[in-house]
Design a protein around this motif. Structure first.
Motif, PDB file in Angstrom:
ATOM      1  N   CYS B  45      55.414  39.527  27.267  1.00  0.00           N
ATOM      2  CA  CYS B  45      54.582  40.032  28.350  1.00  0.00           C
ATOM      3  C   CYS B  45      53.246  39.302  28.229  1.00  0.00           C
ATOM      4  N   ARG B  46      52.887  38.549  29.245  1.00  0.00           N
ATOM      5  CA  ARG B  46      51.670  37.724  29.160  1.00  0.00           C
ATOM      6  C   ARG B  46      50.690  38.036  30.285  1.00  0.00           C
ATOM      7  N   TYR B  47      49.422  37.905  29.975  1.00  0.00           N
ATOM      8  CA  TYR B  47      48.380  38.078  30.985  1.00  0.00           C
ATOM      9  C   TYR B  47      47.597  36.765  31.048  1.00  0.00           C
ATOM     10  N   VAL B  48      47.510  36.203  32.244  1.00  0.00           N
ATOM     11  CA  VAL B  48      46.906  34.869  32.377  1.00  0.00           C
ATOM     12  C   VAL B  48      45.436  34.972  32.787  1.00  0.00           C
ATOM     13  N   VAL B  49      44.588  34.278  32.027  1.00  0.00           N
ATOM     14  CA  VAL B  49      43.152  34.232  32.328  1.00  0.00           C
ATOM     15  C   VAL B  49      42.758  32.769  32.565  1.00  0.00           C
ATOM     16  N   PRO B  50      42.120  32.464  33.697  1.00  0.00           N
ATOM     17  CA  PRO B  50      41.699  31.072  33.939  1.00  0.00           C
ATOM     18  C   PRO B  50      40.710  30.597  32.871  1.00  0.00           C
ATOM     19  N   ALA B  51      40.712  29.299  32.602  1.00  0.00           N
ATOM     20  CA  ALA B  51      39.862  28.764  31.522  1.00  0.00           C
ATOM     21  C   ALA B  51      38.408  28.607  31.945  1.00  0.00           C
ATOM     22  N   ASN B  52      38.166  28.511  33.252  1.00  0.00           N
ATOM     23  CA  ASN B  52      36.785  28.376  33.744  1.00  0.00           C
ATOM     24  C   ASN B  52      36.458  29.563  34.641  1.00  0.00           C
ATOM     25  N   LEU B  53      35.438  30.311  34.236  1.00  0.00           N
ATOM     26  CA  LEU B  53      35.092  31.531  34.982  1.00  0.00           C
ATOM     27  C   LEU B  53      33.680  31.452  35.554  1.00  0.00           C
ATOM     28  N   PRO B  54      33.437  31.961  36.744  1.00  0.00           N
ATOM     29  CA  PRO B  54      34.423  32.551  37.640  1.00  0.00           C
ATOM     30  C   PRO B  54      35.345  31.509  38.281  1.00  0.00           C
ATOM     31  N   ASP B  55      36.556  31.977  38.619  1.00  0.00           N
ATOM     32  CA  ASP B  55      37.523  31.115  39.284  1.00  0.00           C
ATOM     33  C   ASP B  55      37.578  31.545  40.756  1.00  0.00           C
ATOM     34  N   ASN B  56      37.286  30.590  41.638  1.00  0.00           N
ATOM     35  CA  ASN B  56      37.200  30.908  43.068  1.00  0.00           C
ATOM     36  C   ASN B  56      38.495  31.445  43.674  1.00  0.00           C
ATOM     37  N   ALA B  57      39.601  31.224  42.985  1.00  0.00           N
ATOM     38  CA  ALA B  57      40.883  31.693  43.522  1.00  0.00           C
ATOM     39  C   ALA B  57      41.015  33.212  43.417  1.00  0.00           C
ATOM     40  N   TYR B  58      40.111  33.846  42.668  1.00  0.00           N
ATOM     41  CA  TYR B  58      40.217  35.295  42.454  1.00  0.00           C
ATOM     42  C   TYR B  58      38.981  36.028  42.973  1.00  0.00           C
ATOM     43  N   SER B  59      39.147  37.316  43.186  1.00  0.00           N
ATOM     44  CA  SER B  59      38.046  38.145  43.699  1.00  0.00           C
ATOM     45  C   SER B  59      36.963  38.310  42.636  1.00  0.00           C
ATOM     46  N   GLU B  60      35.819  38.806  43.092  1.00  0.00           N
ATOM     47  CA  GLU B  60      34.686  39.024  42.177  1.00  0.00           C
ATOM     48  C   GLU B  60      35.059  40.040  41.102  1.00  0.00           C
ATOM     49  N   GLU B  61      35.759  41.088  41.539  1.00  0.00           N
ATOM     50  CA  GLU B  61      36.163  42.154  40.619  1.00  0.00           C
ATOM     51  C   GLU B  61      37.114  41.608  39.549  1.00  0.00           C
ATOM     52  N   LYS B  62      38.065  40.803  39.996  1.00  0.00           N
ATOM     53  CA  LYS B  62      39.050  40.230  39.072  1.00  0.00           C
ATOM     54  C   LYS B  62      38.339  39.295  38.080  1.00  0.00           C
ATOM     55  N   MET B  83      28.791  27.861  28.134  1.00  0.00           N
ATOM     56  CA  MET B  83      28.354  27.762  29.522  1.00  0.00           C
ATOM     57  C   MET B  83      28.304  26.292  29.912  1.00  0.00           C
ATOM     58  N   LYS B  84      28.899  25.960  31.045  1.00  0.00           N
ATOM     59  CA  LYS B  84      28.812  24.584  31.532  1.00  0.00           C
ATOM     60  C   LYS B  84      28.771  24.617  33.052  1.00  0.00           C
ATOM     61  N   ASP B  85      27.760  23.979  33.614  1.00  0.00           N
ATOM     62  CA  ASP B  85      27.601  23.924  35.072  1.00  0.00           C
ATOM     63  C   ASP B  85      27.742  25.318  35.696  1.00  0.00           C
ATOM     64  N   SER B  86      27.033  26.268  35.170  1.00  0.00           N
ATOM     65  CA  SER B  86      27.003  27.676  35.603  1.00  0.00           C
ATOM     66  C   SER B  86      28.378  28.357  35.527  1.00  0.00           C
ATOM     67  N   LYS B  87      29.272  27.802  34.762  1.00  0.00           N
ATOM     68  CA  LYS B  87      30.582  28.445  34.568  1.00  0.00           C
ATOM     69  C   LYS B  87      30.757  28.795  33.095  1.00  0.00           C
ATOM     70  N   THR B  88      31.514  29.833  32.829  1.00  0.00           N
ATOM     71  CA  THR B  88      31.854  30.159  31.440  1.00  0.00           C
ATOM     72  C   THR B  88      33.175  29.472  31.122  1.00  0.00           C
ATOM     73  N   VAL B  89      33.132  28.612  30.120  1.00  0.00           N
ATOM     74  CA  VAL B  89      34.337  27.862  29.766  1.00  0.00           C
ATOM     75  C   VAL B  89      34.949  28.475  28.509  1.00  0.00           C
ATOM     76  N   ILE B  90      36.251  28.729  28.565  1.00  0.00           N
ATOM     77  CA  ILE B  90      36.960  29.297  27.411  1.00  0.00           C
ATOM     78  C   ILE B  90      37.471  28.147  26.541  1.00  0.00           C
ATOM     79  N   ILE B  91      37.097  28.154  25.265  1.00  0.00           N
ATOM     80  CA  ILE B  91      37.594  27.139  24.329  1.00  0.00           C
ATOM     81  C   ILE B  91      38.345  27.859  23.204  1.00  0.00           C
ATOM     82  N   PRO B  92      39.666  27.694  23.152  1.00  0.00           N
ATOM     83  CA  PRO B  92      40.445  28.427  22.134  1.00  0.00           C
ATOM     84  C   PRO B  92      40.162  27.900  20.725  1.00  0.00           C
TER      85      PRO B  92
END
Lengths: 360, 189
Positions: B45-62, B83-92
């Motif tokens: 069971c997996r939950y997918v989180v985009p690597a660069n946030l916020p991601d425009n493909a999703y709502s503000e709430e999401k 933080m990069k270019d006003s985005k939060t970047v996830i680095i595992p």
């Protein structure tokens, strides 16, 4: 003013003008880069050198100086690196543990797998290991490590006794997706890129970054994509075979090179249904890339196998396609060995390690 | 004589009951296998989180939920956030594959991370035949729960939470071109 003095004056004026123009271009390049990227080029360049996180160049540290053990170098791309599994479950690590259990103190396994690693990069690493990761797409465009990007040692310094060479996917898939035939202008642009990349001083300035961008754009505009699929595959096949031979040729006859292939998820019979099932299995909402992969990966895998077979015959190398039994399983059972269409999970890496172990 | 007759009747009735029970259990087992093969149970069971946030493909709430999850992962030393270019970047971080899978492009750039919450499995409890279709009832269960699971569930909005908790299920099995096809429905949970 005599004619000679006048000529000298003109020469000095032109040279000074050019120098001033160059300095101004360099300064403008730096300022423009700062304004657009919010950081100075130099600090950014340094950051690019270390991608960080899981994308470090080698999976685990190793000692360059050889000890008394038989040294095995596992050379390959992300499948050898162990993308998708923890280091303890990467197949070179599992192999090392198994060898140690059965032949204590006899073997040492070094994992030289690199994310996106391909044969041309391996050839480069033979003399000096590159400290930077350059995606194959960029490599095809002529981008190479800068002079200062190399380590003081190369793979030759590891003096391996056995090489397990696993050149899969990275030598063919990016080429299939991005390779285009260059015309004269594109070739000149590629040459220019190579020259700029090799000048250490030039690479310190943002100006070189913009010149490179310009040359890449020029090169891309002057390339034609090979529309005929058979021709495209033939070009890739030739390149793969040439690079494979070149890499094998680098090693002395005392080194035993074993050529290995690893199974990819999709078979030739698989279609969109299987891609959709894989997306559901991994809970991916977007299956576009899987739909593409199911179309082209099986033909590339077939092409690679053919080349590996031919080269192994020509050079009298031991050659094994590892995990062939996985390829024969029904799709829903096969899927359980993979984390994506290329990389295997812990069940897959265990299977690889077990099969490679049988070679010893 | 009477007692003999009684004994025979009881024996036969018991045998018939046992036999029908066995058939039913075997049938349920067969149906469970069909569903498992078609719907890939057991599976992670997996939950997918985009690597660069916020991601425009999703709502503000999401995106807010994604960011909260990313911060939790950072606190647990599974990822780093930059933080990069006003985005939060996830680095595992390294060696986190037992809790997180990475989804990358051909350049090995991270597109998203899949958080592994546990393993979905199913149990089937009842079957009903409607014409050529078989309706199977049962439930999906979660085993091998990840240590992240409980926190994760608390964080999700109610409508999303439903997709990640055990639930009653219904499967409709029909035959198409000699092959079973399965339609899965999550019943109210």
């Amino acid at each position: 003013m005599s004619g000679r003095k006048q000529r000298l004056f003109i020469f000095i004026a032109i040279t000074s003008g050019m120098l001033i123009a160059l300095c101004l271009s360099i300064i403008s390049g730096e300022v423009y880069y700062y304004l657009t990227h919010d950081a100075w080029y130099f600090s950014e360049k340094h950051a690019r050198t270390f991608v960080g996180g899981t994308q470090e160049l080698y999976r685990e540290p190793f000692v360059i100086k050889k000890n008394t053990r038989v040294r095995i170098a596992a050379i390959g791309g992300s499948t050898t690196y162990g993308f998708g599994v923890n280091n303890e479950l990467a197949w070179p690590k599992l192999l090392s543990q198994k060898l140690e259990k059965h032949f204590p103190g006899k073997y040492e396994v070094i994992n030289l797998g690199r994310l996106g690693g391909h044969l041309e990069e391996f050839i480069q690493n033979f003399n000096s290991s590159s400290n930077v990761y350059i995606p194959r797409e960029d490599w095809i465009k002529g981008i190479r490590p800068n002079v200062g990007d190399f380590a003081s040692w190369g793979w030759k310094d590891l003096k391996p006794d056995i090489i397990l060479l696993v050149p899969i996917v990275n030598d063919t898939a990016p080429d299939y997706l991005y390779y285009a035939r260059p015309n004269v202008t594109a070739k000149i642009a590629m040459k220019g890129l190579n020259i700029i990349s090799s000048i250490s001083l030039a690479n310190r300035f943002a100006l070189s970054f913009y010149i490179k961008k310009g040359l890449i754009a020029l090169e891309n505009l002057n390339k034609e994509h090979i529309t005929d699929n058979a021709e495209r595959l033939a070009v890739i096949k030739n390149g793969y075979e040439r690079n494979l031979e070149q890499f094998i040729y680098l090693w002395s006859k005392d080194v035993t090179v074993v050529l290995l292939g690893l199974p990819l998820l999709f078979n030739k019979e698989d279609r969109g249904k299987e891609a959709a099932q894989a997306a559901r299995f991994w809970n991916l909402s977007d299956n576009k890339s899987l739909l593409n992969e199911v179309q082209y990966l099986p033909s590339l895998e077939g092409l690679e196998k053919e080349v590996r077979f031919n080269v192994s015959r020509r050079y009298n190398l031991k050659y094994v396609e590892i995990g062939s039994k996985v390829k024969k399983l029904p799709f829903n059972e096969r899927l359980r060995f993979y984390v994506d269409s290329i990389h295997m999970n812990k069940f897959g890496t265990q299977l690889i390690a077990d099969e490679v172990f049988k070679l010893f | 004589m009477k007692s003999y007759r009684k004994l025979i009747i009881v024996t036969i009735s018991t045998a018939v009951l046992c036999f029908s029970g066995t058939v039913s259990a075997q049938e349920l087992k067969r149906l469970r296998k069909i569903i498992s093969d078609e719907m890939y149970y057991p599976r992670e069971c997996r939950y997918v989180v985009p690597a660069n946030l916020p991601d425009n493909a999703y709502s503000e709430e999401k995106n807010r939920v994604f960011l909260e999850i990313a911060k939790f992962l950072e606190k647990n030393k599974i990822v780093m956030l930059k933080m990069k270019d006003s985005k939060t970047v996830i680095i595992p971080n390294d060696n986190i594959y037992d809790v997180v899978q990475l989804n990358v492009n051909t350049r090995y750039e991270l597109i998203s991370i899949s958080i592994i919450l546990g393993v979905w499995n199913i149990e089937v409890t009842d079957e009903k035949r409607v014409g050529s279709m078989v309706m199977v009832e049962g439930a999906r269960l979660m085993s091998n729960k990840s240590p992240l699971y409980e926190f994760f569930i608390k964080m999700l909005p109610v409508d999303e939470k439903r997709d990640y908790v055990p639930a009653k299920m219904r499967w409709e099995i029909s035959k198409k071109k000699d092959k079973e096809s399965v339609v899965e429905t999550v019943l109210n949970n």
